[in-house]
Enzyme design. Structure first.
Site, short mmCIF file in Angstrom:
data_model
loop_
_atom_site.label_atom_id
_atom_site.label_comp_id
_atom_site.label_asym_id
_atom_site.label_seq_id
_atom_site.Cartn_x
_atom_site.Cartn_y
_atom_site.Cartn_z
N ASP A 15 -0.57 15.86 10.28
CA ASP A 15 0.40 14.67 9.66
C ASP A 15 -0.60 13.78 9.06
OD1 ASP A 15 3.16 14.79 9.69
OD2 ASP A 15 3.13 14.22 11.78
N LYS A 57 0.87 17.04 6.14
CA LYS A 57 2.39 16.78 5.98
C LYS A 57 2.47 15.13 5.58
CE LYS A 57 5.31 16.53 9.76
NZ LYS A 57 5.70 15.20 9.72
N GLU A 115 14.77 16.02 9.07
CA GLU A 115 14.68 15.42 10.31
C GLU A 115 15.93 14.70 10.43
OE1 GLU A 115 11.53 13.49 12.19
OE2 GLU A 115 12.33 12.80 13.86
O1 KIV Z 1 5.04 14.00 14.06
C1 KIV Z 1 5.72 14.99 14.50
O2 KIV Z 1 5.69 15.54 15.52
C2 KIV Z 1 6.63 15.36 13.47
C3 KIV Z 1 7.89 16.07 13.91
C4 KIV Z 1 8.75 15.50 14.49
C5 KIV Z 1 8.40 17.01 12.67
O3 KIV Z 1 6.74 14.86 12.53
#
Ligand code: KIV
Length: 268
Positions: free
Chosen positions: A81, A111, A180
Site C-alpha cells: 500500500d 496499491k 471496498e
Molecule cells: O490496508 C488494507 O488492508 C487494505 C485492504 C482492506 C484492502 O487496503
C-alpha cells in the site's frame, strides 16, 4: 504469481485470494496455505501499530513491513500500500515513493486509493514499470471526508461514478482493483464491465477475488471488525488461553521442567 497471470485468472473464472500480512512469519504461513496475493496493507497502522486509522502510517513504516513480508513470500505476489500523503503531493514524489516500495521493500506492485483523480499518476507509474492495483469504494485514507467507515456507491449516480472510475483505472493500466464496501449488485456490474480483476472486501461474491485483513479473518484483532468479516479462527482467545496456561505453570513451578529433562537440548 505474476502481474500478467491475474488477468488470465479472471478469463478462466478462477477466484483470486488476497490476504494482508505485515511480517515474514505471517507471509510464510499464508504462502504455505497457498494465497495468490499478499497485501502489505496500510491497515498495519490499525491492527499492528495501534493507530486509530490508516492516516498516520508513514512510507518508512510501510517499507519496514514490506521488507519483512518480502523476505517471507516466495510465490505469492506482494502488493504494498502507498500510505496517505506518499502519492498525493506531486507525481515526482509519488514515483520515488512507489519505486522505493519495489526497490527497497521488494514488493512486486503498489496499491493506491482513488479513481479519476489519480489516473494520470497510475498511467505514469505503469509507464515506468511499476504495476499498480487500484482501490475504490470506501477509501480509508479519506474517512474524514466521507464521515466514517460507511458503505459507498449506494445511489445510481455513485454507482455510475464507481464504474467510470474503475474503467479509467483500467485504461490507465492498473492491473486489478479493490472494491471496498459497495453494494453487491454494483460490484457485480463493475466486475462484468472491466477486463481487470476486481478484488472485493465487503462487496459480495461476484468479484473476481476477495481480500481480508488477516487479523480479522483469524480473530486476532480486538478492535473494530467490519460486519462482513467471517472469522475463521479465534486466535485472540488462543493467545490469552496459552498465556494464562504458561503463567499458571511458571507460578506453580511446572515450567521449566526439572533440570535433567530440561538439559536435553544441546548447546542451550
Ligand atoms: O490496508 C488494507 O488492508 C487494505 C485492504 C482492506 C484492502 O487496503
Amino acid at each position: 504469481m505474476r502481474v500478467p497471470d491475474l488477468k488470465d485468472s479472471k478469463r478462466r473464472g478462477e477466484k483470486l485470494v488476497m490476504l494482508t500480512a505485515y511480517d515474514a512469519t505471517m507471509a510464510r504461513l499464508l504462502e504455505r496455505a497457498g494465497v495468490d496475493l499478499i497485501l502489505v496493507g496500510d491497515s498495519v497502522g490499525m491492527v499492528v501499530l495501534g493507530y486509530d486509522n490508516t492516516l498516520p502510517v508513514t512510507l518508512e513504516e510501510m517499507l519496514h513491513h514490506t521488507r519483512a513480508v518480502s523476505r517471507g513470500a516466495e510465490r505469492a505476489l506482494v502488493v504494498a500500500d502507498m500510505p496517505f500523503l506518499s502519492y498525493q503531493v506531486n507525481a515526482d514524489e509519488a514515483v520515488r515513493n512507489a519505486g522505493r516500495l519495489l526497490k527497497e521493500g521488494g514488493a512486486a506492485a503498489v496499491k493506491l486509493e482513488g479513481g479519476r483523480p489519480v489516473v494520470d499518476l497510475v498511467g505514469r507509474l505503469v509507464d515506468l514499470g511499476i504495476p499498480v492495483m487500484g482501490h475504490l469504494g470506501l477509501l480509508p485514507q479519506s474517512i474524514h471526508q466521507v464521515g466514517g467507515y460507511i458503505r459507498q456507491a449506494t445511489t445510481p449516480a455513485e454507482a455510475d461514478a464507481l464504474l467510470a472510475d474503475t474503467m479509467a483505472l483500467e485504461a490507465a493500466g492498473a492491473f486489478a482493483v479493490v472494491l471496498e464496501a459497495v453494494p453487491y449488485t454494483v460490484a457485480r456490474t463493475v466486475t462484468a464491465h472491466v477486463g481487470i480483476p476486481t478484488i472485493g472486501i465487503g462487496a459480495g461474491p461476484d468479484c473476481d477475488g476477495q481480500v481480508l485483513v488477516s487479523h480479522d479473518l483469524l480473530g486476532l484483532f480486538d478492535g473494530f471488525v467490519p460486519p462482513f468479516v467471517r472469522p475463521y479462527a479465534n486466535l485472540a482467545e488462543t493467545i490469552v488461553t496459552a498465556t494464562r496456561t504458561y503463567m499458571a505453570d511458571v507460578r506453580a513451578g511446572r515450567y521449566p521442567a526439572a533440570a535433567s529433562a530440561g538439559s536435553s537440548a544441546p548447546g542451550l
